[in-house]
Design an enzyme around this catalytic site. Structure first.
Site, short mmCIF file in Angstrom:
data_model
loop_
_atom_site.label_atom_id
_atom_site.label_comp_id
_atom_site.label_asym_id
_atom_site.label_seq_id
_atom_site.Cartn_x
_atom_site.Cartn_y
_atom_site.Cartn_z
N CYS A 44 0.84 -1.20 0.00
CA CYS A 44 0.00 0.00 0.00
C CYS A 44 0.88 1.25 0.00
CB CYS A 44 -0.90 -0.01 1.23
SG CYS A 44 -2.06 1.37 1.28
N ASP A 46 0.47 3.71 1.77
CA ASP A 46 0.43 4.27 3.13
C ASP A 46 1.84 4.59 3.64
OD1 ASP A 46 0.34 4.26 6.13
OD2 ASP A 46 -1.79 3.94 5.74
N ARG A 48 3.07 4.67 6.44
CA ARG A 48 3.58 3.94 7.61
C ARG A 48 4.14 2.57 7.27
NH1 ARG A 48 -2.09 4.51 10.47
NH2 ARG A 48 -2.58 3.96 8.31
N HIS A 100 -2.14 -4.04 5.28
CA HIS A 100 -1.79 -3.56 6.62
C HIS A 100 -3.03 -3.12 7.38
CE1 HIS A 100 -2.28 0.86 5.88
NE2 HIS A 100 -2.18 0.45 4.63
N CYS A 103 -5.69 0.49 7.24
CA CYS A 103 -5.57 0.91 5.84
C CYS A 103 -6.75 1.82 5.46
CB CYS A 103 -5.53 -0.31 4.92
SG CYS A 103 -5.31 0.13 3.18
ZN LIG Z 1 -3.30 1.15 3.07
#
Ligand SMILES: [Zn+2]
Length: 207
Positions: A44, A46, A48, A100, A103
């Site tokens: 992803c 993302d 993090r 994750h 998300c």
């Molecule tokens: Zn995500």
């Protein structure tokens, strides 16, 4: 004047050059000449979920494709070119699809986001939502439990898609590679949960 975000990034790079890069100069010079990653990461976007950091890997280890909610789209020339370059030229041996917890893409799928491009993109993962909806009804799952289940179902769906792509089917018809793995990264703990171990065959586990 206070440092802004870009200043922090540039000073971070200066520290990287003077520290990590200098300390491992031979290694960085070797990968400057040629990259030889054996793993393709489909994760992803993302902020993090940093594949190098969370796996303790140095640059040069992991070939990367990231998008909203780690989706393998059939009509996406981006992921198609990454798969072709990775498998044919880099000889990638393992593909990791990593979802994750927390998300935003998964939450948007669950909540039925209406923003044009995000909604269209997440439509590709609709079969995962249908599975999670059914299980949530049958098992009376809480929202948190359902989001985690949807995250896992989404990883399993993308693995199924990878296995159905001609480039992978043709390679696997004549050998065991690439192995395809499914992971869940927990942003709360930093730990990876293995959903599918591609070394152990490709049976679909219960999420
Ligand atoms: Zn995500």
């Amino acid at each position: 004047m206070a440092k802004d975000t870009i200043d922090h990034l540039l000073s971070g790079n200066a520290e990287f050059v003077a520290g990590e890069f200098q300390e491992h100069a031979d290694y960085y010079q070797s990968i400057a000449r040629r990259q030889t990653p054996k793993v393709l990461w489909i994760g992803c976007s993302d902020s993090r979920v940093s594949e190098d950091l969370l796996t303790g890997s140095k640059p040069g280890t992991i070939f990367v494709h990231r998008n909203v909610a780690n989706i393998v789209a059939f009509n996406d020339v981006n992921i198609a070119s990454i798969l072709e370059f990775g498998l044919v030229h880099l000889k990638i041996e393992d593909i990791i699809v990593c979802g994750h917890t927390g998300c935003g893409g998964i939450a948007a799928m669950e909540d039925g986001v209406h923003e044009h491009y995000i909604a269209d993109w997440l439509c590709i993962a609709a079969p995962a939502k249908e599975n999670a909806d059914r299980a949530a009804r049958e098992q009376k799952l809480s929202r948190e439990e359902k989001l985690e289940l949807l995250t896992k179902e989404n990883v399993l769906l993308q693995i199924k898609r990878l296995h159905s792509l001609a480039i992978i089917k043709n390679m696997r018809a004549v050998g065991a590679l690439p192995r395809i793995h499914g992971w869940l990264y927990r942003v709360e703990t930093g730990a990876v949960e293995v959903l599918v171990d591609g070394r152990a065959g490709h049976e679909r586990p219960a999420p």
